[in-house]
Design a protein around this motif. Structure first.
Motif, PDB file in Angstrom:
ATOM      1  N   SER A   1      42.469  38.479  35.595  1.00  0.00           N
ATOM      2  CA  SER A   1      40.872  37.534  35.663  1.00  0.00           C
ATOM      3  C   SER A   1      40.463  36.431  35.371  1.00  0.00           C
TER       4      SER A   1
ATOM      5  N   SER B   1      47.983  43.369  33.934  1.00  0.00           N
ATOM      6  CA  SER B   1      47.990  45.641  33.948  1.00  0.00           C
ATOM      7  C   SER B   1      46.983  45.875  32.658  1.00  0.00           C
ATOM      8  N   ARG B   2      45.790  46.854  33.802  1.00  0.00           N
ATOM      9  CA  ARG B   2      45.358  47.553  32.352  1.00  0.00           C
ATOM     10  C   ARG B   2      45.896  48.201  31.466  1.00  0.00           C
TER      11      ARG B   2
ATOM     12  N   ALA C   1      34.683  44.114  37.862  1.00  0.00           N
ATOM     13  CA  ALA C   1      34.835  45.630  37.201  1.00  0.00           C
ATOM     14  C   ALA C   1      33.858  45.119  35.960  1.00  0.00           C
TER      15      ALA C   1
ATOM     16  N   PHE D   1      36.705  39.955  34.575  1.00  0.00           N
ATOM     17  CA  PHE D   1      37.343  41.099  35.165  1.00  0.00           C
ATOM     18  C   PHE D   1      37.517  41.910  36.823  1.00  0.00           C
ATOM     19  N   ALA D   2      38.792  41.358  37.968  1.00  0.00           N
ATOM     20  CA  ALA D   2      38.243  42.479  38.704  1.00  0.00           C
ATOM     21  C   ALA D   2      39.557  43.270  38.634  1.00  0.00           C
ATOM     22  N   THR D   3      38.970  44.378  39.196  1.00  0.00           N
ATOM     23  CA  THR D   3      40.287  45.858  39.847  1.00  0.00           C
ATOM     24  C   THR D   3      40.725  45.115  40.746  1.00  0.00           C
ATOM     25  N   LEU D   4      41.623  45.689  41.892  1.00  0.00           N
ATOM     26  CA  LEU D   4      42.183  45.545  42.657  1.00  0.00           C
ATOM     27  C   LEU D   4      42.807  46.701  43.905  1.00  0.00           C
TER      28      LEU D   4
ATOM     29  N   VAL E   1      46.895  37.769  37.132  1.00  0.00           N
ATOM     30  CA  VAL E   1      47.274  38.952  37.034  1.00  0.00           C
ATOM     31  C   VAL E   1      47.154  40.077  35.936  1.00  0.00           C
TER      32      VAL E   1
ATOM     33  N   GLU F   1      44.994  44.817  37.717  1.00  0.00           N
ATOM     34  CA  GLU F   1      43.557  43.821  37.542  1.00  0.00           C
ATOM     35  C   GLU F   1      44.140  42.432  37.540  1.00  0.00           C
TER      36      GLU F   1
ATOM     37  N   GLY G   1      39.293  43.166  45.919  1.00  0.00           N
ATOM     38  CA  GLY G   1      38.893  43.639  44.687  1.00  0.00           C
ATOM     39  C   GLY G   1      37.571  43.885  44.439  1.00  0.00           C
TER      40      GLY G   1
END
Length: 490
Positions: free
Chosen positions: A269, A74-75, A310, A326-329, A72, A267, A307
Motif C-alpha cells: 500500500s 498481507s491480504r 489492483a 494497493f498493488a498485488t505482488l 508491505v 501486497e 507487481g
C-alpha cells in the motif's frame, strides 16, 4: 637678530618650495586625467566567453516513472482469539512466534472439562425429551382408540333409540322405553365429545414434547459447538505472529492469543498525490493496472519484486491527502508485512517529449538554447513530468537543438559560449555503464567472506546462493567485496 631674520627667510623659502611642488603635482595629475579621458575609447574591453556543456533535445516516447514509499501488508491477516475462557492445556506444533502452520492444524486447546459436562447434561435432557415425545404419542394413540370405542357406543345407542321410536309409532312400544333409549343415546354422544377433547389434549402434549425435544437438540448442538471451540484451529496456512499463549495460562473469552498471517498473499500500500493519481486513470476514470517495482534497501543488497496495481481506497481518510493505492505482488521472496519499501510505478507512455537534466530548467520554466554565433537564447518550455534528476518537456520547436546542461548565475540570454559536447561513442561516455572492477581473492580472504555470508541468517536463501556462487569465482566484483566487508566491520 641676524640669526632670527635668516631663520624666517629660510622658512619662507621652504614654504614656497612645498607650494610649488604641490602645484606641479596637481598640474601633472590633471594633465594625465585629461589624456586618459581623451584616449579611453582606443582600448576596447574583450568579451568574456564561458565554456558550457550542452545536451541535444530529441523527441522520443517515454514512460514516466513515479516513485513513492509504501508498506508491505498481507491480504489475509486473522486475529486468533479464545472463544471461551479457561486454562490452556495443550499447544499445537509450531505454535511459536514465526511458526508455520497448515490449514486445519490444532493451535491451542483450552481445558474442556466443564464443556464436556455441559454436553453430557444436554444429551441427558435430549433423551428425556425423546422419552416424553414417545409417551405423548402413545397416549394420543390410546385416546384415538377411546374415541373410536365411544363412537361405536354412540352409534349403537342411536340405533336403539330409532328402534324404540318405530315400535312406539306402531303402538307396540312404550314411551318410557323410548325415553330411556334417548337418554342412553345422549350419554354416548357426551362420551364421544369427551374423547375428542382428550385427543386434542394428547395432541397438544405431543406438540409440547416435540418443542421440548427441539430445544434439547439445540442445547446439545450449542454445548457441542462450545466444546469444539475449546480447540482452536488454523483457518488457513500461514505464519504466526504476536503469540501470547502458554501452556497452563488462564485465558479469557475473546482474548487475542496470536495473529495468523498469510505470507504468500502480500501486497503493498502506498499513497500518491491527487495529481499523480490522475495520471494513472483512463478516460472512463478507472484505475489502470500499471506495473510497479517494489524494492527493499538492505544496504549490502536490494530485495526487488514486481507487481500490478489492483485497487484504490474508497475514502481519503481523516487528516490524509491524496489517494491510497494497493498493488498485488507477483513474488514476495524475502518481504514481510510491515516492511517499508520503495515503489516505482511506470505511467502510460508520453509521445513527443524530450528528457533533459533538471539543472537545465530555471525556476520560471525556461532553458538556455544555443543560437547563432554560439550565443545563448532563453526559451520557455512546458514541463510534462518531473522525475528525480531529470525533467520531461514538450518538444515544441526545440527538435534537434541543444540546451545548456547546467545553468549558473553568470549565464543568460545573449552571452557567447564555448560549446562542450559529449562524444557518445567515446569510451566512458554518459549512458554507457562501465564494467564493474574485478578483484582476484586469496584463499584466506575468500574463506572469510564465504563464512560471513553463510552465517547470515537474515539473507534470503536465493540471494545467499547467488552471492556464494560469485564469491567462488576466480574474480569477484570489487563493489560486492566492499559491501560485504563493510557489514563485517573489516
Amino acid at each position: 637678530m641676524r640669526f632670527l631674520r635668516r631663520s624666517l627667510t629660510g622658512l619662507f623659502l621652504a614654504a614656497l618650495t612645498v607650494a610649488g611642488l604641490g602645484l606641479a603635482a596637481y598640474i601633472v595629475r590633471d594633465a594625465v586625467e585629461t589624456r586618459m579621458a581623451r584616449t579611453s575609447g582606443s582600448m576596447p574591453a574583450r568579451e568574456r566567453v564561458y565554456s558550457v556543456a550542452l545536451v541535444p533535445v530529441q523527441s522520443q516516447t517515454v514512460s514516466p516513472v513515479l516513485e513513492a514509499f509504501g508498506e508491505v501488508v498481507s491480504r489475509r491477516t486473522l486475529e486468533i482469539r479464545a472463544r471461551t475462557a479457561g486454562t490452556v492445556v495443550e499447544l499445537g506444533e509450531n505454535f511459536v512466534e514465526g511458526g508455520r502452520v497448515q490449514s486445519g492444524q490444532m493451535l491451542v486447546r483450552i481445558d474442556p472439562s466443564d464443556l464436556e459436562d455441559a454436553v453430557a447434561l444436554a444429551r441427558a435432557d435430549m433423551a428425556d425429551a425423546e422419552a416424553e415425545v414417545s409417551d405423548a404419542e402413545a397416549a394420543l394413540i390410546l385416546e384415538q382408540d377411546d374415541l373410536a370405542s365411544a363412537q361405536r357406543q354412540f352409534e349403537l345407542r342411536q340405533t336403539a333409540a330409532t328402534r324404540q321410536q318405530d315400535l312406539l309409532d306402531r303402538g307396540v312400544g312404550l314411551a318410557a322405553d323410548l325415553e330411556t333409549a334417548r337418554l342412553a343415546e345422549s350419554s354416548a354422544e357426551q362420551a364421544v365429545l369427551s374423547a375428542r377433547s382428550n385427543i386434542n389434549a394428547a395432541r397438544a402434549r405431543v406438540s409440547s414434547a416435540k418443542i421440548a425435544l427441539d430445544r434439547s437438540t439445540i442445547a446439545l448442538k450449542e454445548a457441542e459447538r462450545r466444546l469444539n471451540e475449546a480447540t482452536i484451529r488454523a483457518d488457513f496456512s500461514g505464519a504466526l505472529a504476536d503469540v501470547a499463549a502458554l501452556e497452563g495460562r488462564l485465558v479469557t473469552a475473546n482474548e487475542q492469543i496470536a495473529t495468523l498471517v498469510d505470507p504468500d498473499a502480500l501486497e503493498v500500500s502506498f499513497r500518491l498525490s491527487t495529481a499523480q493519481y490522475t495520471r494513472l486513470i483512463d478516460s472512463e476514470g478507472n484505475l489502470v493496472p500499471a506495473e510497479v517495482v517494489v524494492s527493499l534497501d538492505l544496504n549490502d543488497l536490494d530485495l526487488v519484486t514486481t507487481g500490478t496495481i489492483a485497487r484504490e481506497s474508497a475514502a481519503v481518510g481523516d487528516g490524509q491527502t491524496g489517494r491510497l493505492i494497493f498493488a498485488t505482488l507477483a513474488r514476495a521472496t524475502g518481504l514481510r508485512p510491515g516492511d517499508f519499501v520503495t515503489v516505482t510505478i511506470r505511467e502510460p507512455e508520453l509521445e513527443g517529449v524530450a528528457e533533459i537534466p533538471a539543472t537545465a530548467l530555471s525556476s520560471s520554466g525556461t532553458v538556455l538554447v544555443l543560437g547563432e554565433e554560439d550565443r545563448l537564447q532563453e526559451v520557455s518550455v512546458t514541463v510534462a513530468r518531473r522525475q528525480g534528476d531529470t525533467v520531461l518537456i514538450e518538444i515544441g520547436d526545440l527538435e534537434g537543438r541543444e540546451v545548456v546542461e547546467e545553468r549558473t548565475p553568470t549565464l543568460g540570454a545573449g552571452i557567447r559560449v564555448n560549446p562542450q559536447r559529449v562524444d557518445e561513442n567515446a569510451e566512458g561516455a554518459e549512458g554507457v555503464p562501465a564494467a564493474p572492477a574485478m578483484v582476484t581473492l586469496d584463499e584466506e580472504r575468500r574463506s572469510r567472506l564465504i563464512s560471513f555470508v553463510e552465517g547470515n541468517q537474515m539473507m534470503p536463501p536465493e540471494i545467499k546462493d547467488r552471492i556464494l556462487a560469485q564469491l567462488r569465482q576466480p574474480e569477484v566484483p570489487a563493489n560486492m567485496i566492499e559491501r560485504i566487508e563493510s557489514r563485517m566491520g573489516g
